[in-house]
Design an enzyme around this catalytic site. Structure first.
Site, PDB file in Angstrom:
ATOM      1  CE1 TYR A 192      -6.918   6.713   5.955  1.00  0.00           C
ATOM      2  CE2 TYR A 192      -7.163   5.479   8.002  1.00  0.00           C
ATOM      3  CZ  TYR A 192      -6.439   5.785   6.857  1.00  0.00           C
ATOM      4  OH  TYR A 192      -5.243   5.152   6.618  1.00  0.00           O
ATOM      5  CG  PHE A 276      -8.416   1.136  -1.500  1.00  0.00           C
ATOM      6  CD1 PHE A 276      -9.503   1.876  -1.951  1.00  0.00           C
ATOM      7  CD2 PHE A 276      -8.652   0.082  -0.632  1.00  0.00           C
ATOM      8  CE1 PHE A 276     -10.798   1.554  -1.550  1.00  0.00           C
ATOM      9  CE2 PHE A 276      -9.937  -0.251  -0.222  1.00  0.00           C
ATOM     10  CZ  PHE A 276     -11.007   0.491  -0.688  1.00  0.00           C
ATOM     11  CD  GLU A 277      -4.095   3.242   4.734  1.00  0.00           C
ATOM     12  OE1 GLU A 277      -3.396   2.224   4.833  1.00  0.00           O
ATOM     13  OE2 GLU A 277      -3.776   4.334   5.247  1.00  0.00           O
ATOM     14  CB  ILE A 278     -11.441   1.242   4.525  1.00  0.00           C
ATOM     15  CG1 ILE A 278     -11.754   1.715   3.104  1.00  0.00           C
ATOM     16  CG2 ILE A 278     -12.565   1.663   5.468  1.00  0.00           C
ATOM     17  CD1 ILE A 278     -13.041   1.156   2.544  1.00  0.00           C
TER      18      ILE A 278
END
Length: 318
Positions: A192, A276-278
């Site tokens: 995600y 913000f992170e993946i």
């Protein structure tokens, strides 16, 4: 006469009062089992699988047949009132990256999305859109937290820190720490990308971050690290160390705890900014992470202090 007081069947046989009482108790027990609420997490799961007003997908015919290299989606926790901020953000994300890739979007809200919001997101995105409601059990103060004590703690923190007296902000931090990855709309995804209303994507993204993460077996991606406000996490490190003692088998041998530890052994307050992170959803769904979150949740620090999801994600990843 005694038999008549106890009641008589059509065949003339007497039913003692004790027999009637037993039948009544059995009926009551059956009613309790029939109408009793299931455990909170199971109730939340059932609610998330409720009818279309709880979950709605708007698929685009142009995307039929598209096979993405990674099962991934953008996940956006957002209010209806943040529509304009989010629309500007998604326009940039589409221009800089997603118009070429068409990854889907998962929008989550603790209140039902308005038709205006859903229509606007459908128009501004190239990927399919999925809209989900956050279950009440995931957006409420759990029963083991002393509500009076929590309210007092919020009052005392007040304006000393951002959102110091905000209960809704604490619900958000708890949800992003331990529940978002459980929503059924994410069941078919492995990665995600968290998107926040108001963030900007000012540069073109020439590669696929999802594919890079999967190809290189990366678990967590971030952009910047900051220091957390000490007042908001007074006992987070102590609670984390208690978890490490209780579950030594869950601590990775090649961990990076030294990166977040000061010379005296305390938490140095560094954390990845989670706006913000993946990340890999398997990481959050793992027994290690869920045990860690449950341990923190039972300690009550999300409400008694103001534990943020960013330091929780950071400490778990480290």
């Amino acid at each position: 006469m005694a038999a008549q007081r106890g009641g008589t069947s059509r065949q003339g046989h007497a039913y003692p009062n004790t027999a009637r009482l037993v039948l009544l108790l059995v009926a009551l027990a059956a009613a309790v089992l029939l109408f009793a609420k299931p455990p909170p997490i199971e109730r939340a799961r059932r609610l998330a699988y409720a009818p279309s007003q709880i979950r709605e997908s708007r698929l685009k015919p142009a995307n039929i047949g598209i096979e993405h290299p990674v099962r991934a989606a953008y996940v956006i926790l957002v209010r209806n009132s943040e529509l304009h901020e989010l629309r500007a953000t998604i326009r940039q994300l589409e221009d800089q990256f997603n118009a070429r890739h068409k990854y889907p979007y998962v929008f989550l809200n603790n209140e039902p999305f308005t038709e205006e919001f859903k229509r606007a997101m459908e128009w501004v995105t190239s990927g399919d859109c999925h809209f989900g409601l956050v279950p009440y059990e995931h957006w409420s103060m759990p029963p083991w937290v002393d509500r009076v004590r929590a309210k007092w703690a919020m009052t005392m923190l007040g304006s000393k820190v951002p959102y110091g007296d905000s209960e809704s902000y604490r619900h958000m931090c708890r949800y992003e720490s331990g529940f978002f990855f459980l929503h059924p709309l994410l069941d078919n995804y492995d990665y995600y990308w968290r998107v926040e209303p108001g963030v900007e994507f000012s540069c073109e993204i020439p590669y696929d971050p999802f594919k890079y993460m999967a190809d290189n077996k990366k678990t967590y991606g971030f952009t910047i690290s900051l220091r957390e406000i000490p007042l908001t996490v007074k006992t987070l490190w102590k609670t984390t160390n208690a978890f490490r003692t209780a579950y030594p088998e869950y601590i990775a041998p090649n961990n990076t705890l030294s990166w977040i530890t000061a010379s005296n052994g305390d938490y140095n307050l560094c954390h990845f900014w989670s706006n913000f992170e993946i990340a890999s959803l398997d990481f959050f769904r793992s027994p290690q992470y869920t045990a860690y979150f449950d341990f923190l949740d039972r300690a009550g620090g999300f409400f008694l202090e103001r534990w943020g999801d960013a330091p929780v994600h950071t400490l778990a990843a480290a």
